[in-house]
Motif scaffolding. Sequence first.
Motif, short mmCIF file in Angstrom:
data_model
loop_
_atom_site.label_atom_id
_atom_site.label_comp_id
_atom_site.label_asym_id
_atom_site.label_seq_id
_atom_site.Cartn_x
_atom_site.Cartn_y
_atom_site.Cartn_z
N LEU A 21 0.81 -1.22 0.00
CA LEU A 21 0.00 0.00 0.00
C LEU A 21 0.84 1.27 0.00
O LEU A 21 0.32 2.36 -0.26
N SER A 22 2.14 1.13 0.30
CA SER A 22 2.99 2.31 0.39
C SER A 22 3.25 2.92 -0.98
O SER A 22 3.47 2.20 -1.97
N THR A 23 3.23 4.23 -1.06
CA THR A 23 3.55 4.95 -2.30
C THR A 23 4.89 5.66 -2.20
O THR A 23 5.24 6.46 -3.07
N THR A 24 5.64 5.39 -1.14
CA THR A 24 6.92 6.05 -0.92
C THR A 24 8.01 5.37 -1.73
O THR A 24 8.07 4.14 -1.82
N ILE A 25 8.88 6.15 -2.31
CA ILE A 25 10.01 5.63 -3.08
C ILE A 25 11.19 5.43 -2.14
O ILE A 25 11.66 6.38 -1.51
N ASP B 136 11.12 1.13 -6.72
CA ASP B 136 9.84 1.77 -6.42
C ASP B 136 9.48 2.87 -7.40
O ASP B 136 8.39 3.44 -7.31
N LEU B 137 10.37 3.21 -8.32
CA LEU B 137 10.08 4.26 -9.28
C LEU B 137 9.05 3.76 -10.29
O LEU B 137 9.16 2.65 -10.79
N PRO C 193 12.71 22.90 -5.21
CA PRO C 193 11.92 21.70 -5.51
C PRO C 193 11.02 21.89 -6.73
O PRO C 193 10.36 22.91 -6.90
N LEU C 194 10.98 20.86 -7.57
CA LEU C 194 10.22 20.93 -8.82
C LEU C 194 8.73 21.11 -8.60
O LEU C 194 8.07 21.91 -9.28
N VAL C 195 8.16 20.33 -7.65
CA VAL C 195 6.71 20.36 -7.48
C VAL C 195 6.26 21.56 -6.66
O VAL C 195 5.05 21.76 -6.48
N SER D 247 3.56 9.64 -6.68
CA SER D 247 2.75 10.65 -7.34
C SER D 247 3.52 11.96 -7.49
O SER D 247 3.40 12.65 -8.52
N GLU D 248 4.32 12.32 -6.50
CA GLU D 248 5.13 13.54 -6.59
C GLU D 248 6.19 13.41 -7.68
O GLU D 248 6.45 14.36 -8.43
N PHE D 249 6.80 12.23 -7.77
CA PHE D 249 7.81 12.01 -8.80
C PHE D 249 7.18 12.09 -10.19
O PHE D 249 7.73 12.72 -11.10
#
Length: 455
Positions: free
Chosen positions: A196-200, A205-206, A378-380, A407-409
């Motif tokens: 469930l994790s979305t962390t890279i 994980d990319l 930071p890009l985002v 999602s941020e990436f």
Amino acid sequence: MSLHDYVRLLRRGWWVVLLGTVLGAMAAFVLASTTPATYYSTATVYVTVAGDGTPSDLASGGSFATQRVATYASLASTTVVLDRAAAALGGTDDADALRETVTSSARTETALVDITASANDAAVAAARAQAVADALAAEATRLDATGTVASVQLTVVQPAEVPTVATEPRPRNSVLIGLAVGLVLGLATVVVADALSTTIRSSADLPGSGGLATLTSMPSGPKRRSRHLSETDARLEAFRQLRANLQFGSHVGGTIAVAGVTAASDAHAVARQLAAAFGEIGSYVVVLDLDLRIPDGVRARRGAPVVTTPAPMGVADVLSGTASIDDVLTLAIGDRVHEITAGQVDGSSAQRLSTPAMRQVLDTLVARFDHVLLACPPLVERSESAVAAALAGSALVVVESGATKRSEFQFALELLAGVRVTSVSVAVDHVRDLDLGGGMLNRPGTAGELESAGA
């Protein structure tokens, strides 16, 4: 997931598994310690049929008794038998109480009925079992009597004994069960949380993307894990590998925009270390700090104290026309790596990155240096980072391991695609040792995508 992935996952979440196992054992121990002791006692009744003792009578009587034994087992739980047993106990239990604590069962293909009673007191359990067994023997004989002669006889062949050890609870068994349950729950928690994790955390994980020119994993820092391993600074070697990837993998030009996905990434530090790596091979490098939105010269870098004194002149002053490049250019590392700070910013400094003045600054620096590294915000979070990447023509996106979400990436890549940056490299920074080699090659199609992108 492969077995190797599960092993890496277990190494990462071992403390969750251990915590679940310990908590499971503790919960089982507490439950066993607080649960009242329960004793069980059993009395056995033997069923026989009256006859003249001839072989044929014995055979038919034994067959009849075997067939009837199930009926007698059911008879033990009837009200007439339990009322008689309750009366024998002196009124301490009624029929309903006995029905809840006494069970009866017939042994298969035998003429034996087992009466088992439970209680929190050993003597009470034995008394209940014996009372019900006696009541069953009396009632069955009376009910099956032919006239004044009892055709069936039930005999208590095994009186109920007072147990010396409680059957429940069993602390040792409970703790073992708790350990097993806690272990399974801990493993399930680790696997589900990872799914469930979305962390890279590593390159594995990319999210898949065919637009990445190169991919580099940067370890947290030097760590001598074994006497059999080299004492080489792993992080320094990672920046040398990043340098090689940019030189030969993506064939980037002289200008590279280095930007973190979010503020969790320290793109400025990455740019400086990459510049030092280029300096090692004799390249002349300059690092420009393009974080131009911090008012009053206040700068807060990771691990650095907040400075409230006016900042020295830098990029913002050159763009505003109050200083020249030579005025703000300083030697940073060795004799080949130079740096230009952000300078004295104002409310319009960041917007000046989109003016011809910024292009003129870059053209001047490209003519004097082998590599120009733009340390971007930071890009985002800052729109000027995409502008700087478009001016550079290539971007190095810094992903902070354990802090950047997929999602941020992906959003960062969308921003770069929006300004038509076609050469995008990725550095996953501060990757833990157990996540290194996380396996972009293990993901179907990724290796080919990277190869084609690099070509």
